[in-house]
Motif scaffolding. Sequence first.
Motif, PDB file in Angstrom:
ATOM      1  N   ASP A 188      -4.998 -13.885  17.630  1.00 27.69           N
ATOM      2  CA  ASP A 188      -6.248 -14.159  16.917  1.00 27.69           C
ATOM      3  C   ASP A 188      -6.678 -15.615  17.082  1.00 27.69           C
ATOM      4  O   ASP A 188      -7.868 -15.917  17.163  1.00 27.69           O
ATOM      5  CB  ASP A 188      -6.194 -13.737  15.451  1.00 27.69           C
ATOM      6  N   ILE A 230     -15.109  -8.569  14.199  1.00 32.63           N
ATOM      7  CA  ILE A 230     -14.345  -7.368  14.590  1.00 32.63           C
ATOM      8  C   ILE A 230     -13.361  -7.729  15.698  1.00 32.63           C
ATOM      9  O   ILE A 230     -12.192  -7.322  15.668  1.00 32.63           O
ATOM     10  CB  ILE A 230     -15.300  -6.236  15.029  1.00 32.63           C
ATOM     11  N   ARG A 239     -10.534  -9.812  14.201  1.00 29.82           N
ATOM     12  CA  ARG A 239      -9.680  -8.946  13.380  1.00 29.82           C
ATOM     13  C   ARG A 239      -8.805  -8.055  14.266  1.00 29.82           C
ATOM     14  O   ARG A 239      -7.609  -7.882  14.009  1.00 29.82           O
ATOM     15  CB  ARG A 239     -10.535  -8.092  12.440  1.00 29.82           C
ATOM     16  N   THR A 240      -9.396  -7.500  15.299  1.00 28.21           N
ATOM     17  CA  THR A 240      -8.638  -6.647  16.220  1.00 28.21           C
ATOM     18  C   THR A 240      -7.537  -7.447  16.912  1.00 28.21           C
ATOM     19  O   THR A 240      -6.396  -6.978  17.035  1.00 28.21           O
ATOM     20  CB  THR A 240      -9.582  -6.024  17.273  1.00 28.21           C
ATOM     21  N   GLU A 278      -4.392  -8.025  14.952  1.00 29.48           N
ATOM     22  CA  GLU A 278      -3.518  -6.861  14.795  1.00 29.48           C
ATOM     23  C   GLU A 278      -2.742  -6.530  16.060  1.00 29.48           C
ATOM     24  O   GLU A 278      -1.965  -5.580  16.087  1.00 29.48           O
ATOM     25  CB  GLU A 278      -4.348  -5.653  14.358  1.00 29.48           C
ATOM     26  N   VAL A 279      -2.962  -7.305  17.115  1.00 29.25           N
ATOM     27  CA  VAL A 279      -2.304  -7.046  18.390  1.00 29.25           C
ATOM     28  C   VAL A 279      -0.835  -7.448  18.314  1.00 29.25           C
ATOM     29  O   VAL A 279      -0.504  -8.523  17.825  1.00 29.25           O
ATOM     30  CB  VAL A 279      -3.022  -7.814  19.529  1.00 29.25           C
TER      31      VAL A 279
END
Length: 162
Positions: free
Chosen positions: A39, A60, A63-64, A67-68
Amino acid sequence: MKSIAHKALRPIAVFEAFKGLLALVVGYGMLSLLGKDADQFAEQLLQKMHLDPTSHYMQIFIRTMSEVTDTRLILGAVIATVYAAVRFTEAYGLWYERKWAEWFAAFSGGVYIPLELFELARHPTWIRFFTLMLNLVVVAYMVWLLADSKRRQVATLPPQES
């Protein structure tokens, strides 16, 4: 010798090879993020590209990226590599005018048409429209080549005696 109509196979083969190369670059990019704060990388990327990190789509994206995980990055890189191998195989077959590649190109292009239509209906953009049109032209060309090949094959058969 193949007909003059097969000359369009080479540009399509180059396009497929380009998609394979792009997939390899994406896969490599995923692997380069292993063990890093994804991030934070996303925020730095947006800054370098002079994009507003507070906009909806950029949020988005950030945020994505937060989460990686390394496992997801490795899986994504593997999928990108497999996709690249498929595109390179198709490009090879089209370049050398292999019948199996024409079938494969018609099928693999046709699979995306319903999804492209759905996405275009939901969120129409010129890029989606252009992508759909390009895909339709390639699929139609492959189907035409296959049908033309079949017609030529039938025309060269000796007449049957009754």
